[in-house]
Scaffold this active site. Structure first.
Site, PDB file in Angstrom:
ATOM      1  N   ARG A  15       0.840  -1.201   0.000  1.00  0.00           N
ATOM      2  CA  ARG A  15       0.000   0.000   0.000  1.00  0.00           C
ATOM      3  C   ARG A  15       0.878   1.256   0.000  1.00  0.00           C
ATOM      4  O   ARG A  15       2.090   1.180   0.143  1.00  0.00           O
ATOM      5  CB  ARG A  15      -0.916  -0.004   1.228  1.00  0.00           C
ATOM      6  CG  ARG A  15      -1.966  -1.096   1.214  1.00  0.00           C
ATOM      7  CD  ARG A  15      -2.664  -1.243   2.552  1.00  0.00           C
ATOM      8  NE  ARG A  15      -1.801  -1.837   3.577  1.00  0.00           N
ATOM      9  CZ  ARG A  15      -2.173  -2.076   4.835  1.00  0.00           C
ATOM     10  NH1 ARG A  15      -3.390  -1.741   5.228  1.00  0.00           N
ATOM     11  NH2 ARG A  15      -1.342  -2.630   5.691  1.00  0.00           N
ATOM     12  N   LYS A  75       2.033   1.563   7.261  1.00  0.00           N
ATOM     13  CA  LYS A  75       2.354   0.711   8.412  1.00  0.00           C
ATOM     14  C   LYS A  75       3.387   1.369   9.313  1.00  0.00           C
ATOM     15  O   LYS A  75       4.111   2.280   8.911  1.00  0.00           O
ATOM     16  CB  LYS A  75       2.881  -0.646   7.944  1.00  0.00           C
ATOM     17  CG  LYS A  75       1.815  -1.536   7.347  1.00  0.00           C
ATOM     18  CD  LYS A  75       0.647  -1.795   8.298  1.00  0.00           C
ATOM     19  CE  LYS A  75       0.982  -2.689   9.453  1.00  0.00           C
ATOM     20  NZ  LYS A  75      -0.167  -2.891  10.365  1.00  0.00           N
ATOM     21  N   TYR A  94      -0.305   4.206  10.671  1.00  0.00           N
ATOM     22  CA  TYR A  94      -0.649   3.231  11.702  1.00  0.00           C
ATOM     23  C   TYR A  94       0.595   2.999  12.547  1.00  0.00           C
ATOM     24  O   TYR A  94       1.690   2.806  12.010  1.00  0.00           O
ATOM     25  CB  TYR A  94      -1.093   1.898  11.081  1.00  0.00           C
ATOM     26  CG  TYR A  94      -2.466   1.912  10.464  1.00  0.00           C
ATOM     27  CD1 TYR A  94      -3.593   2.123  11.246  1.00  0.00           C
ATOM     28  CD2 TYR A  94      -2.639   1.694   9.101  1.00  0.00           C
ATOM     29  CE1 TYR A  94      -4.861   2.139  10.680  1.00  0.00           C
ATOM     30  CE2 TYR A  94      -3.908   1.694   8.531  1.00  0.00           C
ATOM     31  CZ  TYR A  94      -5.013   1.927   9.326  1.00  0.00           C
ATOM     32  OH  TYR A  94      -6.265   1.941   8.772  1.00  0.00           O
ATOM     33  N   HIS A  96       0.270   1.177  16.080  1.00  0.00           N
ATOM     34  CA  HIS A  96       0.058  -0.060  16.859  1.00  0.00           C
ATOM     35  C   HIS A  96       1.176  -0.261  17.887  1.00  0.00           C
ATOM     36  O   HIS A  96       1.824  -1.311  17.933  1.00  0.00           O
ATOM     37  CB  HIS A  96      -0.020  -1.271  15.924  1.00  0.00           C
ATOM     38  CG  HIS A  96      -1.159  -1.212  14.947  1.00  0.00           C
ATOM     39  ND1 HIS A  96      -2.480  -1.263  15.348  1.00  0.00           N
ATOM     40  CD2 HIS A  96      -1.182  -1.085  13.592  1.00  0.00           C
ATOM     41  CE1 HIS A  96      -3.261  -1.182  14.276  1.00  0.00           C
ATOM     42  NE2 HIS A  96      -2.505  -1.071  13.209  1.00  0.00           N
ATOM     43  N   GLU A 118      -4.884   4.588  14.022  1.00  0.00           N
ATOM     44  CA  GLU A 118      -5.829   3.711  14.720  1.00  0.00           C
ATOM     45  C   GLU A 118      -6.419   4.321  15.985  1.00  0.00           C
ATOM     46  O   GLU A 118      -7.344   3.743  16.565  1.00  0.00           O
ATOM     47  CB  GLU A 118      -5.175   2.362  15.041  1.00  0.00           C
ATOM     48  CG  GLU A 118      -4.136   2.367  16.149  1.00  0.00           C
ATOM     49  CD  GLU A 118      -2.740   2.717  15.691  1.00  0.00           C
ATOM     50  OE1 GLU A 118      -1.808   2.564  16.495  1.00  0.00           O
ATOM     51  OE2 GLU A 118      -2.576   3.143  14.519  1.00  0.00           O
ATOM     52  N   ASP A 270      -2.375  -7.259  15.037  1.00  0.00           N
ATOM     53  CA  ASP A 270      -1.697  -5.956  15.079  1.00  0.00           C
ATOM     54  C   ASP A 270      -1.551  -5.446  16.508  1.00  0.00           C
ATOM     55  O   ASP A 270      -0.596  -4.743  16.835  1.00  0.00           O
ATOM     56  CB  ASP A 270      -2.496  -4.914  14.284  1.00  0.00           C
ATOM     57  CG  ASP A 270      -1.964  -4.744  12.872  1.00  0.00           C
ATOM     58  OD1 ASP A 270      -0.827  -5.164  12.623  1.00  0.00           O
ATOM     59  OD2 ASP A 270      -2.682  -4.185  12.038  1.00  0.00           O
TER      60      ASP A 270
END
Length: 370
Positions: A15, A75, A94, A96, A118, A270
């Site tokens: 992505r 990510k 993101y 995480h 997130e 995740d």
């Protein structure tokens, strides 16, 4: 603002953080966008489209990170990207962080402003930047689970939809949120028998209405989870506590009682996973077995369908990106409580409670720092 879009380097992560359409809007708003060569190629968005939209194509990740005031990714950074961190850099992606202590340490040490997709909230208190990827992962979980039930992947050799004269497969979904709802849609579409567990009776009532009684809704407790899991051919984990480590709903003992060749897809991986036997895997080595049960726990599942995923993600992230670019991070954090909720690290301070709890650290609300 100078915005950098590096190529993702996590295993099989295909992505990209900004589309050519996003670049065009940013450039029209007066910003400069640096895109690393081939950043969007695997999402079917070639350099030529970015150039036509007004981006400057940059040959190396080093230069993108070095020159940009804000980095937009998909990510969380991997270890080899930590060297690019520097004081004052804004990172919008993101993160995480709950299960990743090393990344948290690096962001704090270099005083990076880490804004996590997130944990950003909208005015309704929902998680608008997590929703699109949860939709993709929820739908994919059944698609992937159906494939891993095939014998060549170590599964029981069960066709989820069955055929006339043969019962369909049993799908057990843990969690009735975005992931669980989308998984249920796909499983029903394939003709499977679907049982969904959640600890909110109101949510179970909503799901009963949504699916017109075709999904078996069950209140989640350890007894009911153990029973449902033992009967399942495919178990999908979709439990989320925003920003925090996922609770272990399915224990090792429960997995040991599952059918041999059954499949587990833990979408919550995740955030550490909601299945006790789950551990993060990659698209290169996506699965492993425990007690004869196939586990698929890829942490970036939506990367397998990058065109769909990139478009879905950037539809949601772009208004926030535009606001951050227009106002600057500090002013945007002060003005927009939803963006402030997204800030996990700021100027060397951890600013998100759930991450602090998961890592046993001190934290300070970002509102007290800006």
């Amino acid at each position: 603002m100078i915005i950098g879009v590096p190529k993702e380097v996590k295993d099989h992560e295909s992505r990209v953080g900004v589309t050519p359409a996003g670049v065009k809007a940013l450039v029209e708003a007066g910003h400069k966008v640096l895109v690393e060569t081939n950043a969007g190629a695997l999402s079917a968005m070639p350099d030529e489209e970015y150039q036509a939209a007004g981006a400057e194509i940059v040959g190396s990740a080093y230069d993108v990170w070095r020159l940009a005031e804000m980095i937009v990714k998909v990510k969380e950074p991997v270890e080899k990207e930590y060297k690019h961190f520097r004081e004052g850099l804004v990172l919008f992606t993101y993160l995480h962080l709950a299960p990743i202590v090393d990344l948290t340490n690096a962001l704090l040490e270099k005083k990076v402003t880490g804004i996590a997709y997130e944990t950003v909230r909208d005015r309704f208190g929902a998680l608008p930047l997590l929703t699109p990827m949860s939709e993709v992962a929820g739908r994919m979980s059944v698609q992937v689970g159906a494939a891993y039930l095939e014998k060549e992947h170590g599964g029981r050799g069960v066709l989820l939809g069955g055929v006339p004269g043969v019962a369909p497969g049993n799908v057990c979904i843990i969690g009735g949120g975005i992931v669980g709802t989308n998984a249920a849609k796909m499983a029903l579409g394939l003709g499977a028998k679907v049982t969904l567990l959640d600890n909110s009776l109101n949510r179970l009532r909503e799901l009963d209405d949504i699916f017109n009684g075709r999904v078996f809704t069950v209140y989640s407790n350890s007894y009911n989870v153990e029973k449902a899991v033992s009967e399942a051919d495919l178990v999908i984990g979709g439990v989320l506590i925003p920003g925090a480590a996922a609770p272990k709903i399915v224990t090792k003992a429960m997995v040991a009682k599952m059918k041999k060749g059954a499949v587990i897809v833990d979408v919550a991986i995740d955030q550490g996973g909601c299945i006790e036997t789950a551990r993060p895997t990659t698209h290169t080595n996506p699965s492993y077995e425990v007690d004869g049960v196939v586990h698929y726990c890829v942490t970036n599942m939506p990367a397998a369908v990058p065109n769909t995923s990139t478009l879905a993600l950037t539809n949601a992230t772009f208004p926030y990106l535009l606001k951050l670019a227009r106002l600057g991070a500090v002013a945007a954090i002060q003005e927009d409580k939803g963006i402030a909720e997204g800030v996990n690290t700021y100027n060397g301070v951890l600013t998100y409670e759930a991450v602090a709890q998961a890592q046993s650290r001190e934290w300070t609300p970002v509102a007290e720092l800006v």
